[in-house]
Scaffold this motif. Structure first.
Motif, PDB file in Angstrom:
ATOM      1  N   GLU A  18     -53.504 -10.346  27.613  1.00 33.11           N
ATOM      2  CA  GLU A  18     -52.812  -9.767  28.959  1.00 33.11           C
ATOM      3  C   GLU A  18     -51.464 -10.098  28.698  1.00 33.11           C
ATOM      4  O   GLU A  18     -50.513  -9.194  29.201  1.00 33.11           O
ATOM      5  N   SER A  19     -50.936 -11.363  28.278  1.00 31.48           N
ATOM      6  CA  SER A  19     -49.597 -11.729  28.012  1.00 31.48           C
ATOM      7  C   SER A  19     -48.976 -10.977  26.935  1.00 31.48           C
ATOM      8  O   SER A  19     -47.899 -10.475  27.031  1.00 31.48           O
ATOM      9  N   LEU A  20     -49.949 -10.502  26.014  1.00 30.53           N
ATOM     10  CA  LEU A  20     -49.447  -9.598  24.804  1.00 30.53           C
ATOM     11  C   LEU A  20     -49.151  -8.296  25.226  1.00 30.53           C
ATOM     12  O   LEU A  20     -47.994  -7.700  24.880  1.00 30.53           O
ATOM     13  N   GLY A  21     -50.018  -7.769  26.288  1.00 27.81           N
ATOM     14  CA  GLY A  21     -49.457  -6.383  26.870  1.00 27.81           C
ATOM     15  C   GLY A  21     -48.164  -6.536  27.518  1.00 27.81           C
ATOM     16  O   GLY A  21     -47.318  -5.507  27.499  1.00 27.81           O
ATOM     17  N   ALA A  22     -47.664  -7.689  28.322  1.00 26.19           N
ATOM     18  CA  ALA A  22     -46.333  -7.657  28.964  1.00 26.19           C
ATOM     19  C   ALA A  22     -45.460  -7.758  27.915  1.00 26.19           C
ATOM     20  O   ALA A  22     -44.277  -7.456  28.210  1.00 26.19           O
ATOM     21  N   ILE A  23     -45.722  -8.510  26.965  1.00 24.17           N
ATOM     22  CA  ILE A  23     -44.714  -8.836  25.799  1.00 24.17           C
ATOM     23  C   ILE A  23     -44.216  -7.428  25.044  1.00 24.17           C
ATOM     24  O   ILE A  23     -43.160  -6.952  24.905  1.00 24.17           O
ATOM     25  N   ALA A  24     -45.394  -6.487  25.031  1.00 28.52           N
ATOM     26  CA  ALA A  24     -45.116  -5.618  24.292  1.00 28.52           C
ATOM     27  C   ALA A  24     -44.269  -4.566  25.186  1.00 28.52           C
ATOM     28  O   ALA A  24     -43.450  -3.843  24.693  1.00 28.52           O
ATOM     29  N   ASP A  25     -44.616  -4.404  26.371  1.00 28.29           N
ATOM     30  CA  ASP A  25     -43.809  -3.577  27.328  1.00 28.29           C
ATOM     31  C   ASP A  25     -42.303  -4.318  27.374  1.00 28.29           C
ATOM     32  O   ASP A  25     -41.273  -3.149  27.261  1.00 28.29           O
ATOM     33  N   ALA A  26     -42.124  -5.385  27.250  1.00 34.94           N
ATOM     34  CA  ALA A  26     -40.932  -6.029  27.242  1.00 34.94           C
ATOM     35  C   ALA A  26     -40.048  -5.770  26.074  1.00 34.94           C
ATOM     36  O   ALA A  26     -38.997  -5.441  26.210  1.00 34.94           O
ATOM     37  N   ALA A  27     -40.852  -5.650  24.773  1.00 32.81           N
ATOM     38  CA  ALA A  27     -40.210  -5.475  23.550  1.00 32.81           C
ATOM     39  C   ALA A  27     -39.784  -3.881  23.716  1.00 32.81           C
ATOM     40  O   ALA A  27     -38.625  -3.497  22.957  1.00 32.81           O
ATOM     41  N   LEU A  28     -40.335  -3.038  24.338  1.00 30.79           N
ATOM     42  CA  LEU A  28     -40.222  -1.548  24.042  1.00 30.79           C
ATOM     43  C   LEU A  28     -38.773  -1.394  25.055  1.00 30.79           C
ATOM     44  O   LEU A  28     -37.760  -0.646  24.499  1.00 30.79           O
ATOM     45  N   GLU A  29     -38.684  -2.453  26.227  1.00 29.09           N
ATOM     46  CA  GLU A  29     -37.445  -2.352  26.978  1.00 29.09           C
ATOM     47  C   GLU A  29     -36.400  -2.679  26.015  1.00 29.09           C
ATOM     48  O   GLU A  29     -34.914  -2.185  26.293  1.00 29.09           O
ATOM     49  N   VAL A  30     -36.385  -3.909  25.448  1.00 35.47           N
ATOM     50  CA  VAL A  30     -35.372  -4.435  24.618  1.00 35.47           C
ATOM     51  C   VAL A  30     -34.974  -3.353  23.466  1.00 35.47           C
ATOM     52  O   VAL A  30     -33.442  -3.268  23.327  1.00 35.47           O
ATOM     53  N   LEU A  31     -35.923  -2.797  22.858  1.00 37.08           N
ATOM     54  CA  LEU A  31     -35.606  -1.634  21.779  1.00 37.08           C
ATOM     55  C   LEU A  31     -34.584  -0.584  22.320  1.00 37.08           C
ATOM     56  O   LEU A  31     -33.570  -0.053  21.634  1.00 37.08           O
ATOM     57  N   ASN A  32     -34.823  -0.075  23.451  1.00 37.42           N
ATOM     58  CA  ASN A  32     -34.401   1.000  24.034  1.00 37.42           C
ATOM     59  C   ASN A  32     -33.084   0.793  24.820  1.00 37.42           C
ATOM     60  O   ASN A  32     -32.166   1.464  24.934  1.00 37.42           O
ATOM     61  N   SER A  33     -32.853  -0.496  25.195  1.00 42.13           N
ATOM     62  CA  SER A  33     -31.662  -0.665  26.012  1.00 42.13           C
ATOM     63  C   SER A  33     -30.723  -2.295  25.699  1.00 42.13           C
ATOM     64  O   SER A  33     -29.680  -2.189  26.231  1.00 42.13           O
TER      65      SER A  33
END
Length: 228
Positions: free
Chosen positions: A129-144
């Motif tokens: 579950e934590s990794l899912g939240a981390i992956a979403d955050a990583a996507l946002e970091v890449l994009n912005s």
């Protein structure tokens, strides 16, 4: 002589079998949960990966001819993002997005690589579950967030296209963990054999005529067991 030694070993195994079996049974009871659990995720954790392509935002006039320089610029951009994903600043940006959940990155492992204009970020964590939240955050970091670390982007985040949405996958346990129950059983068997041999030589009881010969006592005769 060798034949006699083999017979003596067999007699010890038959006579002290319960001492050999006891440690193995105790070890098996301890190991059964490890053997039966369908929990690769318990010891192996979870992994995910983000495949993406990226390019710098360019204001180019209309032109004819090849676009080799644009493809090369994309490759350089992905190279830069790959190095960034391996850095502490990338983790720091993920932690900022997670906010109260930033403690989850303590168990996070990140690796990154790329082939030309396609990059891959690999992440692993013990909690899915934590990794899912981390992956979403990583996507946002890449994009912005990339413009904060690369002046050549001139204040605008790199254009990032996600090729595969990250999927959380349970990892198999590490190889030592998978064989640990069998190693414990083997060690328990050796311990049982050692206990049986020690008990045999510590026991003064005479069980066989060979025991008398080993003590140096002459054997005058023997009475065979009565057979039915």
């Amino acid at each position: 002589m060798i034949h006699m030694e083999y017979r003596e070993i067999i007699r010890i195994l038959i006579r002290r079998w319960w001492l050999i079996v006891l440690p193995v049974v105790l070890s098996a009871v301890i190991s059964i949960p490890d053997l039966l659990q369908d929990g690769a995720s318990v010891s192996g954790g979870f992994t995910t990966q983000i495949r993406y392509s990226a390019a710098q935002q360019l204001n180019l006039p209309d032109r004819d001819g090849d676009y080799t320089d644009i493809w090369r610029a994309s490759e350089y951009t992905v190279h830069a993002l790959t190095d960034w994903a391996r850095s502490s600043s990338f983790r720091h940006e993920i932690a900022n997005i997670l906010g109260d959940a930033q403690a989850a990155i303590d168990g996070l492992h990140i690796a990154a690589d790329n082939v030309r204009s396609v990059g891959v970020i690999y992440m692993s964590h013990f909690n899915g579950e934590s990794l899912g939240a981390i992956a979403d955050a990583a996507l946002e970091v890449l994009n912005s967030r990339s413009q904060r670390y690369f002046p050549q982007l001139e204040g605008e985040a790199a254009q990032v296209t996600i090729l595969d949405q990250p999927a959380i996958v349970a990892s198999p346990p590490a190889l030592p963990s998978r064989f640990a129950p069998f190693v414990r059983l083997a060690v328990a068997l050796l311990i049982g054999l050692a206990i049986a041999v020690f008990a045999e030589f510590a026991d003064p009881t005479v069980y066989h005529q060979d025991d008398l010969r080993r003590l140096g006592m002459p054997l005058i005769g023997s009475i065979p067991k009565e057979r039915a």
